[in-house]
Scaffold this active site. Structure first.
Site, PDB file in Angstrom:
ATOM      1  N   SER A   5     -16.780 -11.392  -6.519  1.00 33.34           N
ATOM      2  CA  SER A   5     -15.656 -10.563  -6.995  1.00 33.34           C
ATOM      3  C   SER A   5     -15.615 -10.169  -8.293  1.00 33.34           C
ATOM      4  CB  SER A   5     -14.402 -11.739  -6.422  1.00 33.34           C
ATOM      5  OG  SER A   5     -14.626 -12.904  -7.395  1.00 33.34           O
TER       6      SER A   5
ATOM      7  N   ASN B 174     -10.493 -23.110  -7.274  1.00 26.93           N
ATOM      8  CA  ASN B 174      -9.280 -22.770  -6.305  1.00 26.93           C
ATOM      9  C   ASN B 174      -7.833 -22.751  -7.282  1.00 26.93           C
ATOM     10  OD1 ASN B 174     -10.996 -22.570  -4.516  1.00 26.93           O
ATOM     11  ND2 ASN B 174     -10.529 -24.423  -3.484  1.00 26.93           N
TER      12      ASN B 174
ATOM     13  N   THR C 245      24.446  15.222   3.304  1.00 27.56           N
ATOM     14  CA  THR C 245      24.214  14.249   4.285  1.00 27.56           C
ATOM     15  C   THR C 245      23.498  14.869   5.254  1.00 27.56           C
ATOM     16  OG1 THR C 245      26.170  14.208   5.460  1.00 27.56           O
ATOM     17  CG2 THR C 245      26.141  12.888   3.539  1.00 27.56           C
ATOM     18  N   HIS C 246      22.482  14.316   5.973  1.00 31.32           N
ATOM     19  CA  HIS C 246      21.681  14.833   7.065  1.00 31.32           C
ATOM     20  C   HIS C 246      20.979  16.331   6.588  1.00 31.32           C
ATOM     21  CE1 HIS C 246      23.733  12.332   9.881  1.00 31.32           C
ATOM     22  NE2 HIS C 246      24.773  12.455   9.039  1.00 31.32           N
TER      23      HIS C 246
ATOM     24  N   SER D   9      -2.315  27.538  -7.923  1.00 30.45           N
ATOM     25  CA  SER D   9      -3.232  27.463  -6.849  1.00 30.45           C
ATOM     26  C   SER D   9      -4.406  28.169  -7.062  1.00 30.45           C
ATOM     27  CB  SER D   9      -2.433  28.419  -5.640  1.00 30.45           C
ATOM     28  OG  SER D   9      -3.402  28.869  -4.745  1.00 30.45           O
TER      29      SER D   9
ATOM     30  N   LYS E 260       1.797  30.923  -8.060  1.00 25.00           N
ATOM     31  CA  LYS E 260       2.399  29.547  -7.511  1.00 25.00           C
ATOM     32  C   LYS E 260       2.429  28.559  -8.641  1.00 25.00           C
ATOM     33  CE  LYS E 260       2.776  28.099  -3.721  1.00 25.00           C
ATOM     34  NZ  LYS E 260       1.806  27.403  -2.787  1.00 25.00           N
TER      35      LYS E 260
ATOM     36  N   ASN F 263       3.218  24.661  -8.405  1.00 25.44           N
ATOM     37  CA  ASN F 263       3.437  23.687  -7.462  1.00 25.44           C
ATOM     38  C   ASN F 263       3.674  22.262  -7.918  1.00 25.44           C
ATOM     39  OD1 ASN F 263       2.581  25.292  -5.412  1.00 25.44           O
ATOM     40  ND2 ASN F 263       0.262  24.689  -5.437  1.00 25.44           N
TER      41      ASN F 263
ATOM     42  N   GLU G 261       4.701  15.505  -5.401  1.00 24.88           N
ATOM     43  CA  GLU G 261       4.081  15.336  -4.270  1.00 24.88           C
ATOM     44  C   GLU G 261       2.928  13.955  -4.229  1.00 24.88           C
ATOM     45  OE1 GLU G 261       3.221  19.325  -2.258  1.00 24.88           O
ATOM     46  OE2 GLU G 261       3.014  19.550  -4.408  1.00 24.88           O
TER      47      GLU G 261
ATOM     48  N   TYR H 207      -6.936 -23.364   0.293  1.00 24.53           N
ATOM     49  CA  TYR H 207      -7.857 -22.108   0.155  1.00 24.53           C
ATOM     50  C   TYR H 207      -8.838 -21.705   1.099  1.00 24.53           C
ATOM     51  CZ  TYR H 207     -10.644 -18.813  -2.606  1.00 24.53           C
ATOM     52  OH  TYR H 207     -11.443 -17.556  -2.902  1.00 24.53           O
TER      53      TYR H 207
ATOM     54  N   GLN I 238      -9.440 -14.233  -1.657  1.00 24.57           N
ATOM     55  CA  GLN I 238      -9.932 -13.260  -2.510  1.00 24.57           C
ATOM     56  C   GLN I 238      -9.452 -11.861  -2.282  1.00 24.57           C
ATOM     57  OE1 GLN I 238     -14.217 -14.043  -4.192  1.00 24.57           O
ATOM     58  NE2 GLN I 238     -14.605 -12.207  -2.918  1.00 24.57           N
TER      59      GLN I 238
ATOM     60  N   LYS J  97      -6.488  -9.758  -4.816  1.00 26.38           N
ATOM     61  CA  LYS J  97      -6.212  -9.210  -6.054  1.00 26.38           C
ATOM     62  C   LYS J  97      -6.137  -7.793  -6.299  1.00 26.38           C
ATOM     63  CE  LYS J  97      -9.082 -12.488  -7.399  1.00 26.38           C
ATOM     64  NZ  LYS J  97      -8.806 -13.637  -6.531  1.00 26.38           N
TER      65      LYS J  97
HETATM   66  N1  ARG Z   1     -13.369 -15.464  -6.388  1.00 23.24           N
HETATM   67  C1  ARG Z   1     -12.786 -16.436  -5.838  1.00 23.24           C
HETATM   68  C2  ARG Z   1     -11.488 -15.770  -5.522  1.00 23.24           C
HETATM   69  O1  ARG Z   1     -10.904 -14.892  -5.925  1.00 23.24           O
HETATM   70  C3  ARG Z   1     -12.298 -17.546  -6.689  1.00 23.24           C
HETATM   71  C4  ARG Z   1     -12.118 -18.734  -5.906  1.00 23.24           C
HETATM   72  C5  ARG Z   1     -13.328 -19.275  -5.208  1.00 23.24           C
HETATM   73  N2  ARG Z   1     -13.235 -20.502  -4.625  1.00 23.24           N
HETATM   74  C6  ARG Z   1     -14.035 -20.934  -3.675  1.00 23.24           C
HETATM   75  N3  ARG Z   1     -13.655 -22.391  -3.221  1.00 23.24           N
HETATM   76  N4  ARG Z   1     -15.072 -20.182  -3.267  1.00 23.24           N
HETATM   77  O2  ARG Z   1     -10.597 -16.281  -4.463  1.00 23.24           O
END
Ligand code: ARG
Length: 482
Positions: A23, A110, A182-183, A304, A310, A312, A317, A344, A349, A352
């Protein structure tokens, strides 16, 4: 290859498996938070008697050096770094030797990753809130200007359509009126100022929603270990305070699994995206030649490659388009979370990237929209020429109500007048008095006073209405919010 967990494995990980599992490409963004978390954890280990004061200060110095490397952009990543936590621990080992191996005592990735992620969002939220606030400020500035229009500074004719503020109205001063829909059908006249503010308040709720997240976000997972808690005498309340959290998480199994804060953030981001999209849709319509209510400043339009004439409204948009991906980030994460069996799981993962992407999307959009709103040229003449007598039909019904006729009946009688005007192809305010009196004898000469959009707007002075005095109150209220 030496992973953190190589002990029980006979062979190296498969290269493609390692790449899938890693990751680092995205969680390196939490480098700063990871080191801060480790500094606090090292101090907690010292307080718990796990590290001697001397060991603690060597580890802390090492972590500070790591932090300095990140800040200078000089941190030496290696191909073996699986994630940011691994990378920091590996580098600490290079700087302070085997002592680095004591840092992870009683901790798991974790509880560590959940802590880093929460810290990252706590750090990021104020930036997003202030970007939203600035778009609100832009709308508010425009609302104020439209309430008391001032002539724009004289500009050379060739730049005549550029401007900050409202173009001079042919008929003189006063608040700028526009059709409210409205509408998407002409409904009732409103103040342009009121329209700008109608996009201020959704953003206010968005900002409040982000603030409301804090009590659930600022709950500390660290000290929960992999899932069962830590066997060392860690003062988790002190640890929470040291990291700027409100309290330690009350259940270790929940703490390492809980991504509600990420889902809530993504909901808030998606709803902000929806609000920006709705604003964008209106600006796109209103800058078209058919409406002609606004002209987009050159700095916020695009051309354009084929059609030389144009201009735009691309930023708007894109705002409308990006609402789609913001919704996708939310549904993606909720779908990831829904089937997880325990504490966990590596599925987590996946949490994020959508959060980072949602944040980046809004941070890219908001300043551009604020700039585009600030520099829109309004065309009050176009707005006011789009008003017609039919938009005052409700006022006509209210006129009858004022003469003692129940509203439902007044509505039907006014409907008859509307039908006659439509049949004759004339404005509602030009039907003859005898026509009106044929509909109901209570009509008299004063009926023609109804057909004044400014008077219609001025009557709507209850809180939240479009009357200038109500909008003035609204503006003061809005100022108090930002
Ligand atoms: N890279 C992992 C994540 O984003 C970190 C936690 C990893 N934990 C594990 N038990 N492998 O979640």
């Amino acid at each position: 290859m030496t992973t953190l967990w190589h002990g029980r494995f006979e062979t190296d990980p498969d290269a493609a498996m390692f790449a899938l599992n890693a990751s680092l490409p995205f969680d390196r963004r939490m480098a700063e938070q990871d080191v801060r978390g480790s500094l606090a954890w090292a101090a907690a280990l010292k307080d718990a008697g796990v590290l001697t004061p001397e060991e603690h200060s060597r580890i802390a110095e090492g972590l500070q050096a790591v932090l300095a490397e990140f800040r200078a952009g000089k941190f030496p990543f290696t191909p073996e770094d699986e994630d940011i936590h691994t990378a920091v621990e590996r580098r600490l080992g290079e700087l302070v030797g085997p002592l680095a191996g004591k840092l992870h005592t009683g901790r798991s990735r974790n509880d560590q990753v959940a802590t880093d992620f929460r810290l990252w969002l706590l750090d990021a939220l104020p930036n997003l809130q202030s970007a939203i606030r600035d778009l609100q400020a832009a709308l508010l500035e425009r609302a104020e200007a439209a309430l008391t229009p001032t002539p724009p500074p004289p500009l050379p004719l060739s730049q005549g359509e550029r401007g900050r503020g409202e173009a001079v109205r042919p008929g003189g001063g006063g608040e700028v009126l526009m059709p409210g829909y409205t509408h998407l059908q002409r409904a009732q006249p409103v103040l342009l100022s009121h329209w700008f503010l109608s996009h201020f308040w959704p953003l206010q709720r968005d900002r409040e929603r982000l603030a409301d997240l804090r009590p659930r976000l600022a709950v500390l997972p660290l000290g929960c270990g992999a899932l069962a808690g830590t066997p060392y005498a860690i003062d988790r309340a002190a640890l929470a305070a040291a990291l700027g959290f409100d309290a330690p998480a009350p259940n270790s199994m929940d703490a390492v699994a809980d991504r509600d804060f990420a889902a809530e953030f993504l909901f808030a981001a998606a709803l902000t995206g929806v609000h920006l999209s709705k604003l964008a849709e209106q600006v796109i319509l209103y800058t078209s030649a058919e409406f002609g209510f606004f002209t987009l400043d050159d700095a916020f339009g695009t051309g354009s490659s084929l059609m030389p004439q144009k201009k735009n409204p691309d930023p708007f948009e894109l705002a409308r388009g990006k609402a789609g991906r913001l919704l996708g980030y939310l549904t993606g994460l909720l779908t990831t979370l829904k089937g997880l069996p325990s504490t966990y799981d590596k599925d987590l993962q996946e949490d994020k990237e959508p959060v980072f992407a949602a944040f980046d999307t809004l941070m890219a959009l908001l300043p551009v929209l604020a700039g585009a709103i600030r520099t829109l040229t309004a065309h009050p003449d176009r707005m006011e020429s789009a008003l017609d007598d039919f938009m005052l039909a409700t006022d006509l019904a209210d006129y009858l109500v004022g003469r003692g006729i129940p509203f439902r009946e007044a509505h039907a009688l006014t409907g008859q007048a509307v039908r006659r005007a439509l049949e004759a192809g004339v404005p509602l305010g030009t039907l003859s008095l005898s026509t009106y009196r044929a509909i109901h004898p209570v009509f008299d000469e004063s009926v023609y006073q109804v057909f004044d959009p400014r008077a219609s707007v001025a009557r709507r002075k209850a809180v939240g209405g479009t009357a200038p005095e109500a909008v003035e109150v609204q503006i003061q209220n809005a100022k108090g919010k930002i």
